[in-house]
Scaffold this motif. Structure first.
Motif, short mmCIF file in Angstrom:
data_model
loop_
_atom_site.label_atom_id
_atom_site.label_comp_id
_atom_site.label_asym_id
_atom_site.label_seq_id
_atom_site.Cartn_x
_atom_site.Cartn_y
_atom_site.Cartn_z
N THR A 97 0.14 0.32 -9.33
CA THR A 97 0.91 1.29 -10.11
C THR A 97 1.82 0.62 -11.11
N GLY A 98 1.84 -0.73 -11.08
CA GLY A 98 2.77 -1.46 -11.92
C GLY A 98 4.02 -1.86 -11.17
N ASP A 99 4.21 -1.33 -9.97
CA ASP A 99 5.37 -1.65 -9.13
C ASP A 99 4.84 -2.31 -7.86
N VAL A 100 4.86 -3.65 -7.83
CA VAL A 100 4.25 -4.37 -6.72
C VAL A 100 4.94 -4.07 -5.40
N ALA A 101 6.26 -3.91 -5.40
CA ALA A 101 6.97 -3.61 -4.16
C ALA A 101 6.53 -2.27 -3.59
N ALA A 102 6.45 -1.26 -4.45
CA ALA A 102 6.03 0.07 -3.99
C ALA A 102 4.60 0.06 -3.47
N ASP A 103 3.74 -0.70 -4.16
CA ASP A 103 2.34 -0.74 -3.75
C ASP A 103 2.18 -1.43 -2.40
N LEU A 104 2.89 -2.53 -2.19
CA LEU A 104 2.80 -3.24 -0.91
C LEU A 104 3.39 -2.41 0.22
N LYS A 105 4.48 -1.72 -0.07
CA LYS A 105 5.09 -0.86 0.96
C LYS A 105 4.13 0.27 1.34
N ALA A 106 3.44 0.83 0.37
CA ALA A 106 2.52 1.93 0.64
C ALA A 106 1.36 1.48 1.52
N VAL A 107 0.79 0.31 1.21
CA VAL A 107 -0.36 -0.14 2.00
C VAL A 107 0.08 -0.59 3.40
N LEU A 108 1.28 -1.13 3.52
CA LEU A 108 1.77 -1.52 4.85
C LEU A 108 2.11 -0.29 5.69
N ARG A 109 2.59 0.75 5.04
CA ARG A 109 2.82 2.00 5.79
C ARG A 109 1.50 2.55 6.32
N ALA A 110 0.45 2.45 5.52
CA ALA A 110 -0.87 2.88 5.98
C ALA A 110 -1.34 2.01 7.15
N THR A 111 -0.99 0.73 7.11
CA THR A 111 -1.33 -0.17 8.21
C THR A 111 -0.58 0.21 9.47
N VAL A 112 0.69 0.59 9.32
CA VAL A 112 1.47 1.06 10.47
C VAL A 112 0.78 2.26 11.12
N ASP A 113 0.33 3.20 10.29
CA ASP A 113 -0.37 4.38 10.81
C ASP A 113 -1.62 3.97 11.59
N GLU A 114 -2.33 2.98 11.06
CA GLU A 114 -3.55 2.53 11.73
C GLU A 114 -3.24 1.84 13.05
N LEU A 115 -2.21 0.99 13.05
CA LEU A 115 -1.85 0.27 14.27
C LEU A 115 -1.39 1.21 15.37
#
Length: 213
Positions: A97-115
């Motif tokens: 999205t142009g915001d690396v922090a937001a993008d990494l947080k979003a994918v890690l939140r999805a990882t939390v959901d998976e875990l």
């Protein structure tokens, strides 16, 4: 000449859809393999047990896979694809999205959901534990399951470097460990809760550092 009436033709039975039947069998095998390894562990999981649980013949499994490790690997890959579809993710790539922090947080939140997903948690813990003592199994699952995901982080961090959001001299492969490795350790060793707040903080610490500004 006597009138002749032809005998009514026998209704044709629909041809069985082999593709659909195979897909149902595969799904049943995936579910059975993941359920068994979560319940009894990797070592006690057998091809015979998977076949019995899935309601298929053992030969059906050996026709498609050479070992239970191959079955479980494909089952995990399929589970990840299904989870992505459920979440409405059209692509495996980490969004830019142009915001690396937001993008990494979003994918890690999805990882939390998976875990925290019961479908994933028990079997993945069993395999992670077995991978520590079974070196060959550990290498297979790291290479086939973990590394493809890590490459997505590398790609996103490289894009951030090109955009000037991450230092050019940073090694993305090492940098991603600053937030991925602590999450994995906490999850495996039960050292603390797995939350969005936790993974957001990992990203902030990794991108901003610990030194005072």
């Amino acid at each position: 000449m006597a009138a002749y009436e032809s005998a009514p033709s026998t209704p044709r039975r629909p041809t069985p859809d082999a593709t659909r039947r195979s897909e149902r069998s595969r799904r049943a095998i995936y579910d059975a393999a993941l359920a068994l390894v979560g319940e009894v562990g990797y070592r006690k999981t057998t091809v015979e047990g998977i076949a019995a649980r899935a309601g298929v013949g053992k030969q059906t499994i050996y026709r498609w896979w050479s070992s239970k490790a191959d079955v479980l690997l494909e089952a995990f890959l399929n589970l990840g694809e299904r989870a992505a579809r459920d979440a409405g993710q059209a692509s495996q790539a980490i969004p830019d999205t142009g915001d690396v922090a937001a993008d990494l947080k979003a994918v890690l939140r999805a990882t939390v959901d998976e875990l925290r997903d019961p479908r994933f948690e028990a079997p993945s813990r069993a395999l992670a534990a077995e991978g520590v003592v079974d070196e060959q199994l550990g290498r297979i699952f790291v290479a086939r399951l973990l590394e493809p995901s890590l490459r997505l982080y590398v790609d996103r961090l490289r894009a951030a470097q090109e955009a000037g959001q991450v230092r050019a001299d940073v090694d993305p492969r090492i940098a991603l460990e600053l937030f991925v490795s602590p999450l994995a350790q906490r999850w495996l060793q039960y050292t603390g809760p797995i939350t969005y707040e936790y993974t957001d903080t990992l990203v902030d610490y990794a991108l901003n550092g610990l030194a005072p500004r």
